[in-house]
Design an enzyme around this catalytic site. Structure first.
Site, PDB file in Angstrom:
ATOM      1  N   HIS A 148      37.175  35.852  38.830  1.00 46.15           N
ATOM      2  CA  HIS A 148      36.587  36.774  39.821  1.00 46.15           C
ATOM      3  C   HIS A 148      35.066  36.815  39.663  1.00 46.15           C
ATOM      4  CE1 HIS A 148      36.322  40.679  42.099  1.00 46.15           C
ATOM      5  NE2 HIS A 148      35.267  40.827  41.297  1.00 46.15           N
ATOM      6  N   GLU A 149      34.597  36.965  38.428  1.00 42.41           N
ATOM      7  CA  GLU A 149      33.148  37.036  38.195  1.00 42.41           C
ATOM      8  C   GLU A 149      32.478  35.698  38.499  1.00 42.41           C
ATOM      9  OE1 GLU A 149      31.905  39.821  37.914  1.00 42.41           O
ATOM     10  OE2 GLU A 149      33.715  40.941  37.415  1.00 42.41           O
ATOM     11  N   HIS A 152      31.645  35.391  42.129  1.00 45.03           N
ATOM     12  CA  HIS A 152      30.383  36.050  42.487  1.00 45.03           C
ATOM     13  C   HIS A 152      29.209  35.088  42.270  1.00 45.03           C
ATOM     14  CE1 HIS A 152      31.930  39.940  43.400  1.00 45.03           C
ATOM     15  NE2 HIS A 152      32.327  40.233  42.175  1.00 45.03           N
ATOM     16  N   GLU A 228      33.681  42.087  46.986  1.00 40.04           N
ATOM     17  CA  GLU A 228      34.761  42.195  46.010  1.00 40.04           C
ATOM     18  C   GLU A 228      36.036  41.531  46.522  1.00 40.04           C
ATOM     19  OE1 GLU A 228      34.571  43.092  42.929  1.00 40.04           O
ATOM     20  OE2 GLU A 228      32.452  43.577  43.144  1.00 40.04           O
TER      21      GLU A 228
END
Length: 317
Positions: A148-149, A152, A228
């Site tokens: 997930h990070e 980003h 997100e």
């Protein structure tokens, strides 16, 4: 599979995310202009000095926003020798996403969480709190959080968010420490004829800081909720297992809402909460209504739907 462009084969630029990032940066630019006009009119600051201030703010935001975010959480870089398992997962998943391996930072906090920051993919950082590494997540869940990070980083939205939260962090520090600043400013000394005016200036700075914080609050949320969801999707595609992120999000949320976390930890995390994978908000906080993140229920449902689609595609294939 990797495209010759250097991005994973599954990666497609998110037009919605890109448009939101452009809008956020444009509106932040407007905030700067209004702030500088305020300085020039009320504080009698000359145009050359205003230009220097604007250039200085832009420089600080571009090159130091990530460092300020890390410093605000007292984050410390950890070596491979200190955290071999985390480094191995970050390196492996970064390679899958065709990204340089980000540096790994550790935050001493009872709030289970993680966030990414940095100017670009070449100097990206992923920071983990000690609470998220205490064993409450299994390896597939922690890998889903890392993916997930990394998304980003891949989407390049971390720079926009880090810059946006810079204003929020500075304004929050001024608002929360205003009375201490007033005391340090010696507002009660009247002998030199400057102190009453100095106190008035500090009050104006305080009021402007409230406005800047409010505007930043709205802008951050206009972008953050969408980014997100985009990062959740990227995590699912990198790991191929959306359910791992879904269960990780529920576990992290339960930890944040456990009621066993000291209030000091939440206060310390306030400035960077928008960067976290799950916002650092207490269950009874009105701020949940204006959260920078979609609800956990919405995110989990989207991930579960992706899981069903992947399983159906495998079955049909």
């Amino acid at each position: 599979m990797i495209h010759t462009s250097g991005r994973p084969a599954w990666y497609k630029p998110d037009v919605g995310l890109m448009s939101r990032m452009v809008l956020t940066m444009a509106l932040l630019g407007g905030v700067y202009v209004v702030f500088l006009v305020f300085l020039g009119h009320f504080l009698h600051v000359s145009l050359p000095l205003l230009i220097v201030i604007a250039a200085g703010l832009a420089f600080v935001q571009l090159f130091f926003s990530d460092k300020i975010a890390l410093a605000s959480m007292s984050a410390k870089e950890v070596s491979e020798a200190e955290a071999p398992q985390v480094h191995e997962m970050v390196g492996r998943l970064a390679a899958q996403a065709n990204l340089p391996k980000p540096r790994v930072f550790l935050v001493q906090s009872n709030i289970p969480n993680a966030f990414a920051t940095g100017r670009s993919k070449n100097n990206a950082v992923i920071a983990f709190t000690t609470a998220i590494l205490d064993g409450r997540l299994d390896q597939p869940q922690l890998e889903a959080v890392i993916a997930h990070e990394l998304t980003h980083v891949l989407n390049r939205d971390m720079l926009v968010m880090t810059i946006a939260t810079f204003l929020s962090m500075v304004a929050s520090l001024i608002v929360n420490n205003f009375f201490y600043i007033m005391l340090m400013g010696g507002g009660n000394r009247r002998g030199n004829g400057r102190d009453d005016n100095g106190g008035s200036v500090l009050v104006l700075v305080y009021l402007v800081s409230i406005v800047v914080y409010a505007v930043s609050f709205v802008l951050i949320r206009a972008l953050s909720r969408y980014r997100e969801l985009a990062a959740d999707r990227g995590s699912a595609l990198i790991t191929g297992a959306p359910q791992h992120l879904a269960t990780a999000l529920m576990t992290i949320s339960d930890g944040v809402q456990s009621g066993r976390i000291p209030k000091d930890d939440f206060r310390k995390a306030e400035g960077v909460s928008a960067l976290f994978i799950v916002p650092a908000l207490t269950g009874d906080s009105i701020a949940n209504i204006f959260s920078s993140h979609p609800s956990i229920e919405e995110r989990v449902e989207r991930l579960n739907e992706m899981q069903r689609q992947m399983e159906s595609a495998k079955f049909l294939g």
